[in-house]
Structure formats: C-alpha cells, structure tokens
Design a protein around this motif. Sequence first.
Motif, short mmCIF file in Angstrom:
data_model
loop_
_atom_site.label_atom_id
_atom_site.label_comp_id
_atom_site.label_asym_id
_atom_site.label_seq_id
_atom_site.Cartn_x
_atom_site.Cartn_y
_atom_site.Cartn_z
N THR A 364 0.75 -1.42 0.22
CA THR A 364 -0.05 -0.08 -0.01
C THR A 364 0.86 1.37 -0.15
N ALA A 365 2.26 1.03 -0.30
CA ALA A 365 2.96 2.38 -0.40
C ALA A 365 2.39 3.07 -1.52
N GLY A 366 2.42 4.27 -1.42
CA GLY A 366 1.72 5.47 -2.22
C GLY A 366 0.51 5.98 -1.89
N TRP A 367 -0.25 4.99 -1.06
CA TRP A 367 -1.72 5.26 -0.86
C TRP A 367 -1.51 5.92 0.78
N ASP A 368 -2.40 7.09 1.03
CA ASP A 368 -2.34 7.52 2.11
C ASP A 368 -3.26 7.08 3.07
N TYR A 369 -4.39 6.45 2.56
CA TYR A 369 -5.33 5.66 3.62
C TYR A 369 -5.81 4.49 2.97
N VAL A 370 -6.13 3.47 3.86
CA VAL A 370 -6.54 2.16 3.19
C VAL A 370 -7.33 1.63 4.18
N GLY A 371 -8.54 1.45 4.01
CA GLY A 371 -9.56 0.70 4.99
C GLY A 371 -10.26 -0.43 4.42
N TYR A 372 -10.73 -1.22 4.97
CA TYR A 372 -10.85 -2.73 4.42
C TYR A 372 -12.10 -3.42 4.97
N LYS A 373 -12.98 -4.34 4.46
CA LYS A 373 -13.96 -5.18 4.84
C LYS A 373 -14.10 -6.45 4.12
N GLY A 374 -14.00 -7.41 4.53
CA GLY A 374 -14.42 -8.60 3.47
C GLY A 374 -15.36 -9.45 4.29
N GLY A 375 -15.82 -10.47 3.61
CA GLY A 375 -16.81 -11.50 3.96
C GLY A 375 -16.97 -12.73 3.06
N SER A 376 -17.29 -13.61 3.82
CA SER A 376 -17.53 -15.14 3.10
C SER A 376 -18.24 -15.88 4.16
N GLU A 377 -18.86 -16.97 3.08
CA GLU A 377 -19.38 -18.25 3.76
C GLU A 377 -19.26 -19.14 2.72
N ALA A 378 -19.49 -20.28 2.54
CA ALA A 378 -19.29 -21.49 1.60
C ALA A 378 -19.99 -20.92 0.11
N GLY A 379 -19.28 -20.82 -0.74
CA GLY A 379 -19.64 -20.36 -2.14
C GLY A 379 -19.56 -18.91 -2.17
N VAL A 380 -19.29 -17.83 -0.98
CA VAL A 380 -19.08 -16.57 -1.29
C VAL A 380 -18.01 -15.91 -0.86
N LEU A 381 -17.55 -15.23 -1.44
CA LEU A 381 -16.31 -14.24 -0.95
C LEU A 381 -16.22 -12.89 -1.89
N ASN A 382 -16.17 -11.94 -0.60
CA ASN A 382 -16.01 -10.43 -1.03
C ASN A 382 -14.82 -9.97 -0.41
N MET A 383 -13.96 -9.12 -1.08
CA MET A 383 -13.05 -8.24 -0.29
C MET A 383 -13.22 -7.05 -0.91
N SER A 384 -13.16 -5.98 -0.11
CA SER A 384 -13.42 -4.45 -0.36
C SER A 384 -12.74 -3.49 0.33
N TRP A 385 -12.10 -2.59 -0.43
CA TRP A 385 -10.89 -1.53 0.00
C TRP A 385 -11.45 -0.15 -0.40
N LEU A 386 -11.75 0.79 0.73
CA LEU A 386 -11.66 2.05 0.57
C LEU A 386 -10.17 2.78 0.56
N LEU A 387 -9.69 3.34 -0.51
CA LEU A 387 -8.21 4.14 -0.50
C LEU A 387 -8.27 5.34 -0.90
N ARG A 388 -7.20 6.12 -0.33
CA ARG A 388 -7.08 7.46 -0.59
C ARG A 388 -5.70 7.61 -1.10
N ASP A 389 -5.49 8.38 -2.37
CA ASP A 389 -4.07 8.51 -2.62
C ASP A 389 -3.50 9.66 -2.32
N GLU A 390 -2.22 10.09 -2.41
CA GLU A 390 -1.62 10.85 -1.91
C GLU A 390 -2.01 12.45 -2.27
N ALA A 391 -2.74 12.73 -3.48
CA ALA A 391 -3.30 13.78 -3.70
C ALA A 391 -4.91 14.03 -3.12
N GLY A 392 -5.25 13.12 -2.19
CA GLY A 392 -6.54 13.09 -1.77
C GLY A 392 -7.74 12.56 -2.45
#
Length: 425
Positions: A364-392
């Motif tokens: 995540t070098a170069g990103w000013d902010y990184v937030g995350y939430k993921g989720g799963s159950e059998a047959g299901v997978l989701n990964m989601s990130w909120l990011l902010r670059d150095e320019a905002g």
Amino acid sequence: MMMGVALAFGSVGTLASPAMAQTEATQESPFEARAADVVSLIEGEGDATEVFSPTFLAQVSAEQFATISQQLTAQLGDIVGVESVEPTGENAAQITLRFEKALASGPMTLEAEAPYQISGLLLNDIKPVATGPDAISADMEALSGSAAAWFGPLDGEAIYTYGDTAQPFAIGSTFKLYVLAALSRAVSEGRLAWDDVIPLDAKSFPSGIMQNWPDGAPVTLHTAATLMISISDNTATDLLMRTVGREAIEAEMRASGHADPAQSFPFLTTREMFVIKSGDLGEAFAAASEAQRREMLAALDLSDIDEERFYATFTSGTPVLIEDIEWFASMADQRALMRVLAALPEDTARQIMAVNTVFDEEETAGWDYVGYKGGSEAGVLNMSWLLRDEAGRWHMLAIAQMDPTAEVDTTSLLLLAKRILALAE
C-alpha cells in the motif's frame, strides 16, 4: 531433500491468514501451515530450525536457504504468498508459491509426527506470471461460478474492471459496512455517541470473540464497531444492529443509491441468518416475498437453534441458499457505499476500517489511507477496500466471487486483488 535452486523469493506477506481475519475461521492443515512458514523464511522472518527437520538442514543449512532465497528473489521478484497446497500423500503435498514474476511449484514432505517439520522441499517447476489487465482478466475468467472486480477512483473511470458492474453478488460480512455507515450517521446526528455503553445482552456465533464474553458485559459502541469490522465479530454486529435499528440500516442502504435494496430485505442480523439457514425455515424463507419474510422474521425464535446442526451446516463447505438468503450488492452498489463512507463528516468509521487492511505496508505504499472489510461463507467471497491516494482522491478496489455449488478459494481471490492494486503503479 534438496531445495530446488530455480526458485525465487521475496517479501509481500503470506496469504495464509489475513483475508480470513475478516471471514469465517478455517482450520489450517500442517501442509498449509508449513507452506506459510516457507514464505516467512523467504521473507527473512522466522526460525529455519523450527520449520525444517535436522535431516533437511544437514543438506541445506539455514544460511544456505537464506542465500538461495536472496538469489532467487533477484530472479523472480518479491514473493506474494502461498498460491495452493494439494496433498499427494499422507505426509506429502504439492505446493505452489506465487512470486511477483512467476509461480514456483514442487513437492514438500513433512515429518510424520508433530510438529510436522519439513523434511523435503523441491521447488523445481517455475512458470512466468503475466500481470497486466488481460492476464488478470484471464485468471478471473478461470474462477468457478461468477466473479467481478472494480478498481478506480470513486469520481472517475475504472483503472480495472471485470464482469458486469450491475450484477448483484452475495457479499457475506461486507454487509457490515452498511451497519457502520448507519451507526456513523446516528453519531453525527447526535442520536448516539461512540462512547455510549450498552450491555452484551444477546449473542451470535463465530466469527468473533464477543460470544465468549460474560453476559451483560458493558461495551462501548466504538469497541463493538471496531470488532465488527476488524475481526468480523458477529455478536458485536448484532449488538450494533439492535442499537441502530433495522429500519435505519435499511434506510442507509437505500440512501446509498443501491440499485435493488429489497433483495437484501429484511436486513438480517447474523444470528437470524444462522437460525434460518441451519433450521427448517430456509427453503420457505427463500421463496417468500419481502412482506412474508418480515412476518416470518417477527415470529422467529432466535433461541431455537441446534448448535450441532448449525456447525454442521456452516462448516461443511457446501453453499446454503446463497442466491436467495444473504446480503447483496453489485460493484456499482459497493462503489456507491464507498462514496458514502468517504464522505462521512467525521473520521471514526474510517479509522475503524483501517485497523485490519489485509495488505501490508509495502503493497500500500503510495496510498495515504487504506480501509477494508471482507466477507465470506461457503460459495461466497467478497473483499472491498476504500483507498485515498496522496493527492486526496478516493478509490475503491472490490472483488467478488460466488459459486452456489462449491467453496471458493480465498487465496486465489486475494492474489488477484493484489495484482489489480499493482496496476495503479
């Protein structure tokens, strides 16, 4: 016994644990644990005398292993993590490690008894890895079931996209971001405060730790929210949902711009989901209208759950009604939600999302902010990130897979997410 010298190593972090810190816990096999240990050693961490047997170290010393690792890193780039582990015998497996520029595979043998040290390792099959958008899309296409991904600025065109951005996917515990958004709104409007204390008066099932806390334990909303997002604590989630209110969370989903919020209504707590899916109500609930579901939910006895049947249902690896009873969002819906989270007037919710981001600092070098939430159950997978670059400028990276016939592989999807993120460089 010798380790093949055609292998490359480096440092990006193992994939054995981070994604699942936010999803259902899985028991790691000795093969998986030792493959992850090899990655750590390649990164220069850990103790080779604890990982390898004396027989192995008599042929390849710890110092030699470190030297070979450095040489191969120079050839194939940084190591990303464990790609796959396939048992081939009682004490043997074929392992594949992913590096920045190649996949390295070969046999690994373990001692027959605990602590199951590695007695043989030969990584002798090296395949170059293409990392551009076309190669990533080809690997996305090869996933079972259906899949989608979106990466780019929230206010602009995608850097990378795959699949139908309007197709809804079951998102597992990523739904907890809607709870977090509704809670943050209630705090901003003065209806609640992060330091409000509520009693632990009802419990769900893992993932999480709060189900093991004493009944009635005082919990601040901030603590519950942090556990809900960082380790996907289901009891913390249900506690917050009762505090914020189902109606407020459903209103938050509507207000975010979700294209079809009714597909997820009534918005279930985790315990409600568990009781319905592991009991006799599942098929009827799946076939019911929203109004009928609300009537069924009002009559649901949340204490009526057979724990043995629950664990059998949710640890079997068999998907259960994931196309009908879940929380749903498309890539477009998730992008709309991330806009809400990025625009929150105060920063507490985003700080909570940043507690466990799965990616390491180098990634995540170069990103000013990184937030995350993921989720799963059998047959299901989701990964989601909120990011902010150095320019905002705010960005989203989200990736999803759904297969109603089989489990999906966390490691493969996380590796794809890492490759997608690297496209921004």
